[in-house]
Design a protein around this motif. Structure first.
Motif, PDB file in Angstrom:
ATOM      1  N   ALA A 101       2.321  -0.602   2.250  1.00 32.08           N
ATOM      2  CA  ALA A 101       3.663  -0.657   1.978  1.00 32.08           C
ATOM      3  C   ALA A 101       4.187   0.831   1.535  1.00 32.08           C
ATOM      4  CB  ALA A 101       4.195  -1.687   0.987  1.00 32.08           C
ATOM      5  N   THR A 133      -1.473   1.130   7.377  1.00 34.61           N
ATOM      6  CA  THR A 133      -0.895   1.726   6.090  1.00 34.61           C
ATOM      7  C   THR A 133      -0.001   0.534   5.275  1.00 34.61           C
ATOM      8  OG1 THR A 133       1.306   2.138   7.823  1.00 34.61           O
ATOM      9  CG2 THR A 133      -0.289   4.081   7.331  1.00 34.61           C
ATOM     10  N   VAL A 157       4.010   3.206   2.847  1.00 33.60           N
ATOM     11  CA  VAL A 157       4.252   4.064   4.203  1.00 33.60           C
ATOM     12  C   VAL A 157       5.766   4.232   4.370  1.00 33.60           C
ATOM     13  CG1 VAL A 157       4.403   2.389   5.856  1.00 33.60           C
ATOM     14  CG2 VAL A 157       3.730   4.476   6.643  1.00 33.60           C
ATOM     15  N   PHE A 158       6.610   3.113   3.521  1.00 33.50           N
ATOM     16  CA  PHE A 158       8.103   3.007   3.672  1.00 33.50           C
ATOM     17  C   PHE A 158       8.799   3.734   2.378  1.00 33.50           C
ATOM     18  CE2 PHE A 158       7.271  -0.838   6.223  1.00 33.50           C
ATOM     19  CZ  PHE A 158       7.959  -0.426   7.359  1.00 33.50           C
ATOM     20  N   GLY A 213       3.825  -4.811  11.955  1.00 27.35           N
ATOM     21  CA  GLY A 213       4.800  -5.377  11.047  1.00 27.35           C
ATOM     22  C   GLY A 213       6.028  -6.000  11.982  1.00 27.35           C
ATOM     23  N   HIS A 271       5.036  -3.674   6.907  1.00 27.01           N
ATOM     24  CA  HIS A 271       4.349  -2.503   7.307  1.00 27.01           C
ATOM     25  C   HIS A 271       3.198  -2.862   8.463  1.00 27.01           C
ATOM     26  CE1 HIS A 271       0.438  -3.413   5.574  1.00 27.01           C
ATOM     27  NE2 HIS A 271       1.125  -3.700   4.175  1.00 27.01           N
ATOM     28  N   ARG A 304       9.567  -4.644  -0.323  1.00 23.68           N
ATOM     29  CA  ARG A 304       8.386  -4.347   0.375  1.00 23.68           C
ATOM     30  C   ARG A 304       7.079  -5.104  -0.106  1.00 23.68           C
ATOM     31  NH1 ARG A 304       7.817   1.859  -0.546  1.00 23.68           N
ATOM     32  NH2 ARG A 304       8.993   1.500  -2.318  1.00 23.68           N
ATOM     33  N   ASP A 309       2.506  -5.655   0.524  1.00 25.70           N
ATOM     34  CA  ASP A 309       1.353  -5.312   1.197  1.00 25.70           C
ATOM     35  C   ASP A 309       0.796  -6.611   1.790  1.00 25.70           C
ATOM     36  OD1 ASP A 309       1.238  -2.523   0.047  1.00 25.70           O
ATOM     37  OD2 ASP A 309       0.289  -3.294  -1.668  1.00 25.70           O
ATOM     38  N   PRO A 354       7.686   6.263  10.773  1.00 28.05           N
ATOM     39  CA  PRO A 354       8.492   5.864   9.440  1.00 28.05           C
ATOM     40  C   PRO A 354       8.321   6.901   8.501  1.00 28.05           C
ATOM     41  CG  PRO A 354       7.209   4.104  10.367  1.00 28.05           C
ATOM     42  CD  PRO A 354       7.023   5.225  11.077  1.00 28.05           C
ATOM     43  N   HIS A 355       7.092   7.513   8.385  1.00 30.65           N
ATOM     44  CA  HIS A 355       6.917   8.665   7.384  1.00 30.65           C
ATOM     45  C   HIS A 355       7.007  10.078   7.902  1.00 30.65           C
ATOM     46  CE1 HIS A 355       2.837   9.643   8.419  1.00 30.65           C
ATOM     47  NE2 HIS A 355       2.611   8.320   9.077  1.00 30.65           N
ATOM     48  N   TYR A 382       7.423  -2.452  10.935  1.00 35.09           N
ATOM     49  CA  TYR A 382       6.678  -1.156  11.684  1.00 35.09           C
ATOM     50  C   TYR A 382       5.551  -1.451  12.302  1.00 35.09           C
ATOM     51  CZ  TYR A 382       3.872   3.385  11.512  1.00 35.09           C
ATOM     52  OH  TYR A 382       3.147   4.271  11.905  1.00 35.09           O
TER      53      TYR A 382
END
Length: 310
Positions: A71, A69, A73-74, A136, A65, A90, A92, A292-293, A133
């Motif tokens: 993880a 935001t 967010v995915f 990331g 990420h 995923r 953080d 992504p979101h 992202y």
């Protein structure tokens, strides 16, 4: 006490009091871990919160990420990749979600060391698909450059490192030691929460209550310090040499951009085309930086078209 001592004490209180009060009003990191799915992975720099979805034995996709935001967010992207046949990992980043906030600069070395530890623990030595992202994406690219045998492909969503925009307050705090640290520690929570509300206006989000969740992040100890350090170090990097090196190695790359992204510089797509002409590029015209979101279906469609090449 003499008048001079009283004045000195008052000045000291005025300097220490506001950032100390802002810190005391934040919840401890341990509170952020309550109710989180996944597990805590002990790495050299601290404990990292990791979530794994999908069946073991499948190809592994590792999602990284961005700046603010965690993880979660995915969530929608992870669910979609599982349907596409991937095991999805995923974590953080340091100072976000359930992960610790180690001391020192939040730079390439710190983040790639964390990512290496996660991949070693969760991927069993198999090459992975990296999906990064924003910041990331820069971290994922840096890892791929250092560990070419471990990466089968790199997908970058609104990637940082090719030019980005900052508001005046953030720019000043990033560029100004000491005073910038004081201002950031005292006032950045207000700005981060305002940015979260602005991002929520980009459109419906696949993350329930995303504005409230980001507000809670901004009120968690270590988070704001992590964000500022990342702005000063990881996000200050020019990723063109790294991406050029990955292009020279022939690593399959995909970049997905938001057509209405107000954070990533508009020239980023052209820069990427110049330095990595083999990289596939997709623009989701109606998406902002939160694609992504806000637009997970479009992102998953781009990924489904990219991954057969791997």
């Amino acid at each position: 006490m003499t008048p001079g001592l009283w004045i000195g004490a008052a000045l000291a209180a005025g300097l220490v009091g506001p950032p100390l009060f802002a810190w005391l009003m934040c919840r401890p990191r341990q509170a952020a871990r309550q109710g989180l799915a996944g597990r805590m992975l002990r790495l050299a720099d601290g404990r990292t919160h990791v979530t794994t979805d999908g069946l073991k034995g499948r190809r592994v996709a590792v999602l990284v990420h961005g700046l603010t935001t965690p993880a979660w967010v995915f969530d929608a992207i992870a669910a979609g990749l599982v349907v596409q046949g991937w095991q999805v990992v995923r974590h953080d980043l340091w100072g976000r979600g359930g992960s610790d906030t180690p001391g020192g600069a939040q730079n390439r070395a710190l983040f790639t060391r964390q990512l290496a530890g996660v991949i070693e623990a969760e991927a069993g030595g198999k090459p992975v698909l990296l999906v990064g992202y924003s910041m990331g994406a820069a971290i994922a690219a840096a890892y791929a450059e250092a560990n070419p045998a471990q990466v089968r492909g790199l997908a970058m969503l609104a990637p940082a490192g090719l030019g980005h925009r900052m508001d005046g307050f953030t720019r000043f705090c990033t560029a100004t030691p000491v005073l910038g640290d004081w201002l950031w520690a005292t006032f950045s929570g207000i700005g981060l929460r305002a940015a979260a509300r602005k991002a929520a206006r980009q459109g419906p989000s696949s993350v329930e209550n995303i504005t409230a969740r980001l507000a809670l992040e901004s009120r968690t100890r270590g988070y704001r310090r992590a964000v500022l350090s990342s702005l000063r170090h990881m996000l200050a990097e020019d990723m063109r040499p790294t991406l050029k090196a990955l292009e020279a190695r022939g690593l399959p790359m995909l970049a997905v951009w938001g057509g209405e992204d107000g954070l990533i510089a508009g020239a980023a797509t052209k820069k990427l085309a110049r330095i990595a002409p083999g990289a596939e590029q997709v623009t989701v015209e109606a998406a902002g930086h939160g694609l992504p979101h806000t637009h997970p279906r479009e992102v998953l469609k781009a990924l489904s078209g990219f991954t057969p090449r791997l």
